[in-house]
Design a protein around this motif. Structure first.
Motif, PDB file in Angstrom:
ATOM      1  N   ALA A  21      34.558  18.966  82.859  1.00 46.15           N
ATOM      2  CA  ALA A  21      35.409  19.423  83.950  1.00 46.15           C
ATOM      3  C   ALA A  21      36.116  20.688  83.509  1.00 46.15           C
ATOM      4  O   ALA A  21      36.743  20.729  82.446  1.00 46.15           O
ATOM      5  N   SER A  23      38.959  23.497  84.503  1.00 47.64           N
ATOM      6  CA  SER A  23      40.106  23.733  85.374  1.00 47.64           C
ATOM      7  C   SER A  23      40.804  25.020  84.969  1.00 47.64           C
ATOM      8  O   SER A  23      40.668  25.498  83.847  1.00 47.64           O
ATOM      9  N   ASP A  71      27.848  21.775  89.084  1.00 43.78           N
ATOM     10  CA  ASP A  71      28.255  21.573  90.473  1.00 43.78           C
ATOM     11  C   ASP A  71      29.301  22.632  90.765  1.00 43.78           C
ATOM     12  O   ASP A  71      30.440  22.529  90.313  1.00 43.78           O
ATOM     13  N   LYS A  74      32.618  21.523  92.517  1.00 46.93           N
ATOM     14  CA  LYS A  74      33.537  20.708  91.730  1.00 46.93           C
ATOM     15  C   LYS A  74      33.946  21.372  90.420  1.00 46.93           C
ATOM     16  O   LYS A  74      34.757  20.825  89.680  1.00 46.93           O
ATOM     17  N   ASN A  75      33.368  22.521  90.120  1.00 40.24           N
ATOM     18  CA  ASN A  75      33.621  23.174  88.823  1.00 40.24           C
ATOM     19  C   ASN A  75      33.305  22.239  87.661  1.00 40.24           C
ATOM     20  O   ASN A  75      34.082  22.121  86.700  1.00 40.24           O
ATOM     21  N   MET A  76      32.169  21.581  87.769  1.00 36.00           N
ATOM     22  CA  MET A  76      31.762  20.602  86.757  1.00 36.00           C
ATOM     23  C   MET A  76      30.430  21.019  86.155  1.00 36.00           C
ATOM     24  O   MET A  76      29.529  21.494  86.841  1.00 36.00           O
TER      25      MET A  76
END
Length: 123
Positions: A21, A23, A71, A74-76
């Motif tokens: 993840a 952020s 993704d 989703k910034n994943m």
């Protein structure tokens, strides 16, 4: 900031999916990669992806078994690991590089790192 997760204990031949993840930033122009470090060994490149166009690169040891993906919404980032072997046992890290013209394999070219997630493959 990067947060890796998804590690665990799996039998040889099994599968795991790691997640990363991201952020605090837009990473469209970055390269995301996975590295791993086994006990007593150097950290090594596993797989990388240029976030903008999805071009990928893999270490020979994981080619055809591991798949890196992302993704955008989703910034994943993800690392799907299939046909796991005991020698895949390591702490896995996700990392970001500002280089987008190529996928670096040298960890020194990655400025941001997640905390690592342990993958243990039993025989």
């Amino acid at each position: 900031q990067l947060q890796a997760s998804g590690g665990g204990l799996v039998q040889a031949g099994g599968s795991l999916r790691l997640s990363c993840a991201v952020s605090g930033r837009t990473i469209v122009g970055y390269t995301v990669a996975w590295f791993r470090q086994a006990l007593g060994q150097e950290r090594e490149f596993v797989a990388g992806m240029k976030w903008r166009d999805g071009i990928t690169s893999y270490a020979d040891s994981v080619k055809d078994r591991f798949t890196i993906s992302r993704d955008n919404a989703k910034n994943m980032g993800y690392l799907q690991m299939n046909s796991l072997k005991p020698e895949d046992t390591a702490i896995y890290f996700c990392a970001l590089s500002r280089l987008s013209s190529r996928i670096p394999v040298d960890q020194r070219e990655y400025a941001s790192w997640g905390q690592g997630t342990l993958v243990t493959v039993s025989s």
